[in-house]
Design a protein around this motif. Structure first.
Motif, PDB file in Angstrom:
ATOM      1  N   SER A  13       0.916  -1.212   0.068  1.00  0.00           N
ATOM      2  CA  SER A  13      -0.211   0.164  -0.082  1.00  0.00           C
ATOM      3  C   SER A  13       0.874   1.178  -0.097  1.00  0.00           C
ATOM      4  CB  SER A  13      -0.996   0.038   1.110  1.00  0.00           C
ATOM      5  OG  SER A  13      -0.145   0.051   2.461  1.00  0.00           O
ATOM      6  N   GLY A  14       0.222   2.278  -0.300  1.00  0.00           N
ATOM      7  CA  GLY A  14       0.824   3.681   0.076  1.00  0.00           C
ATOM      8  C   GLY A  14       2.057   3.989  -1.010  1.00  0.00           C
ATOM      9  N   LEU A  15       3.100   4.647  -0.248  1.00  0.00           N
ATOM     10  CA  LEU A  15       4.160   4.868  -1.180  1.00  0.00           C
ATOM     11  C   LEU A  15       4.812   3.754  -1.903  1.00  0.00           C
ATOM     12  CD1 LEU A  15       6.424   6.998  -1.978  1.00  0.00           C
ATOM     13  CD2 LEU A  15       7.283   6.898   0.390  1.00  0.00           C
ATOM     14  N   GLY A  16       5.006   2.501  -0.977  1.00  0.00           N
ATOM     15  CA  GLY A  16       5.615   1.628  -1.653  1.00  0.00           C
ATOM     16  C   GLY A  16       5.154   1.050  -3.222  1.00  0.00           C
ATOM     17  N   LEU A  17       3.840   1.038  -3.020  1.00  0.00           N
ATOM     18  CA  LEU A  17       2.813   0.467  -3.948  1.00  0.00           C
ATOM     19  C   LEU A  17       3.056   1.545  -5.096  1.00  0.00           C
ATOM     20  CD1 LEU A  17      -0.741  -0.550  -4.116  1.00  0.00           C
ATOM     21  CD2 LEU A  17      -0.296   1.261  -5.555  1.00  0.00           C
ATOM     22  N   ALA A  18       2.889   2.770  -4.905  1.00  0.00           N
ATOM     23  CA  ALA A  18       2.897   3.936  -5.754  1.00  0.00           C
ATOM     24  C   ALA A  18       4.204   4.045  -6.404  1.00  0.00           C
ATOM     25  CB  ALA A  18       2.628   5.260  -5.268  1.00  0.00           C
ATOM     26  N   ALA A  19       5.304   3.607  -5.880  1.00  0.00           N
ATOM     27  CA  ALA A  19       6.905   3.690  -6.264  1.00  0.00           C
ATOM     28  C   ALA A  19       6.860   2.442  -7.291  1.00  0.00           C
ATOM     29  CB  ALA A  19       7.743   3.715  -5.171  1.00  0.00           C
ATOM     30  N   ALA A  20       6.376   1.124  -6.885  1.00  0.00           N
ATOM     31  CA  ALA A  20       6.402   0.112  -7.860  1.00  0.00           C
ATOM     32  C   ALA A  20       5.645   0.301  -9.153  1.00  0.00           C
ATOM     33  CB  ALA A  20       5.869  -1.088  -6.754  1.00  0.00           C
ATOM     34  N   THR A  30      10.258  -4.514 -12.444  1.00  0.00           N
ATOM     35  CA  THR A  30       9.860  -4.003 -10.967  1.00  0.00           C
ATOM     36  C   THR A  30       9.467  -5.416 -10.305  1.00  0.00           C
ATOM     37  OG1 THR A  30       9.243  -1.762 -11.775  1.00  0.00           O
ATOM     38  CG2 THR A  30       8.739  -2.565  -9.268  1.00  0.00           C
ATOM     39  N   VAL A  31      10.455  -5.605  -9.275  1.00  0.00           N
ATOM     40  CA  VAL A  31      10.093  -6.848  -8.482  1.00  0.00           C
ATOM     41  C   VAL A  31       9.517  -5.878  -7.096  1.00  0.00           C
ATOM     42  CG1 VAL A  31      10.905  -8.834  -6.940  1.00  0.00           C
ATOM     43  CG2 VAL A  31      11.995  -8.134  -9.364  1.00  0.00           C
ATOM     44  N   ALA A  32       8.213  -6.087  -7.036  1.00  0.00           N
ATOM     45  CA  ALA A  32       7.332  -5.732  -5.853  1.00  0.00           C
ATOM     46  C   ALA A  32       7.298  -6.824  -4.672  1.00  0.00           C
ATOM     47  CB  ALA A  32       6.084  -5.238  -6.136  1.00  0.00           C
ATOM     48  N   THR A  33       8.058  -6.253  -3.485  1.00  0.00           N
ATOM     49  CA  THR A  33       7.804  -7.430  -2.456  1.00  0.00           C
ATOM     50  C   THR A  33       6.887  -7.209  -1.470  1.00  0.00           C
ATOM     51  OG1 THR A  33       9.889  -6.544  -1.301  1.00  0.00           O
ATOM     52  CG2 THR A  33      10.150  -7.983  -3.132  1.00  0.00           C
ATOM     53  N   LEU A  34       6.589  -7.975  -0.709  1.00  0.00           N
ATOM     54  CA  LEU A  34       5.736  -7.699   0.609  1.00  0.00           C
ATOM     55  C   LEU A  34       5.803  -8.679   1.538  1.00  0.00           C
ATOM     56  CD1 LEU A  34       1.959  -7.437  -0.301  1.00  0.00           C
ATOM     57  CD2 LEU A  34       3.729  -8.330  -1.792  1.00  0.00           C
ATOM     58  N   ALA A 230       2.342  11.154  -5.580  1.00  0.00           N
ATOM     59  CA  ALA A 230       3.424  12.338  -5.653  1.00  0.00           C
ATOM     60  C   ALA A 230       4.743  12.146  -4.831  1.00  0.00           C
ATOM     61  CB  ALA A 230       2.564  13.691  -5.182  1.00  0.00           C
ATOM     62  N   ALA A 231       4.571  11.666  -3.690  1.00  0.00           N
ATOM     63  CA  ALA A 231       5.670  11.173  -3.205  1.00  0.00           C
ATOM     64  C   ALA A 231       6.653  10.131  -3.670  1.00  0.00           C
ATOM     65  CB  ALA A 231       5.492  10.881  -1.800  1.00  0.00           C
ATOM     66  N   ALA A 232       6.097   9.244  -4.748  1.00  0.00           N
ATOM     67  CA  ALA A 232       6.750   8.153  -5.349  1.00  0.00           C
ATOM     68  C   ALA A 232       7.420   8.932  -6.491  1.00  0.00           C
ATOM     69  CB  ALA A 232       5.742   7.183  -6.017  1.00  0.00           C
TER      70      ALA A 232
END
Length: 279
Positions: A13-20, A30-34, A230-232
């Motif tokens: 969620s949040g910044l991590g999701l948006a950055a991915a 992009t390897v999106a991990t959680l 925006a932060a991403a």
């Protein structure tokens, strides 16, 4: 660019999701991990809505075996790793007398040692690719904030570690940066599980100070919140700039806020500011 691989932690969620999503839109594989892949529905939907593909994998930053398995899997499947974005973290709200030391240890385990686990495992591969190590810290890694002692301590530790590591890594071809968000309108506060009325009622002699902080500074913070998207963009800037800065703030608010500390030689400016929040 299509051959370059970035691994991002904490993308549920949040910044991590948006950055991915932003990284994938910019051409990164992009390897999106959680930590818990059962929470990946929002991530998958965001990727589908953006028309991009993500390689979604499990990674618990506090578990060295999980970190090693994830990094090894990326190398086995993609043959390289060009960047890591340490985004996974956990919030905490409390003050020393009311917290347990174990509370503080847990905050450090996720926010500090988790970053070291991932960074240590990734560095040999980043050296091989001449890659980038990017860590999302916080304005709370620069300015200590009342009732966020444990969280700020962890973020201070990350900033100190990365600031010290940066010239060493640079000598071996790896760029190190920290990204400092201010408030981001995401699930971060909700994920802490806070009921502020309950927290204030249980704060004992600290109740008045906590109430003043929540009704003043915290309210101001949230009114200044950026969207995660925006932060991403600042994470993306650190990923793609020819020569990224070591310290990158995500907004004008964050630049002004951290600037107070960075120009505050004797500490009086910050103490004057933060005392006002609880007065």
């Amino acid at each position: 660019m299509s051959s370059k691989v970035v691994l991002i932690t904490g993308t549920s969620s949040g910044l991590g999701l948006a950055a991915a999503v932003a990284a994938a839109q910019s051409g990164w594989h992009t390897v999106a991990t959680l930590r818990d892949t059962s929470r990946a529905d929002s991530l998958r939907k965001a990727a589908a809505d953006a028309g991009v593909e993500l390689d979604i994998r499990q990674l618990d930053v506090t578990d060295e075996a999980s970190v090693a398995a994830a990094i090894d899997g990326v190398i086995a499947d993609h043959g390289r790793l060009d960047a890591v974005v340490n985004n996974a973290g956990a919030g905490h709200f409390g003050t020393l007398e009311n917290d347990t030391v174990d509370d503080v240890r847990q905050v450090m385990e996720v926010n500090f040692f988790g970053v070291l686990n991932v960074s240590k495992a990734a560095l040999p591969h980043l050296r091989a690719s001449g890659g980038r190590l990017i860590t999302v810290t916080s304005v709370g890694g620069v300015v200590g904030q009342p009732f966020s002692e444990a969280y700020c301590a962890a973020k201070f530790a990350v900033e100190g570690y990365m600031e010290s590591l940066a010239p060493v890594a640079d000598k071996l071809g790896v760029s190190v940066s920290v990204v400092e968000p201010g408030p981001v309108a995401s699930e971060f506060f909700g994920n802490i599980g806070l009921d502020m009325e309950t927290e204030i009622a249980a704060a004992g002699p600290y109740a008045e100070a906590l109430n003043n902080l929540v009704s003043g500074f915290v309210a101001e913070l949230m009114s200044s919140a950026q969207t995660p998207a925006a932060a991403a963009q600042s994470v993306l800037k650190a990923l793609t700039a020819d020569r990224p800065a070591f310290r990158v703030q995500t907004s004008d608010w964050a630049r002004d806020f951290t600037g107070t500390k960075l120009a505050d030689v004797d500490g009086s400016a910050v103490q004057g500011l933060t005392r006002g929040w609880v007065a």
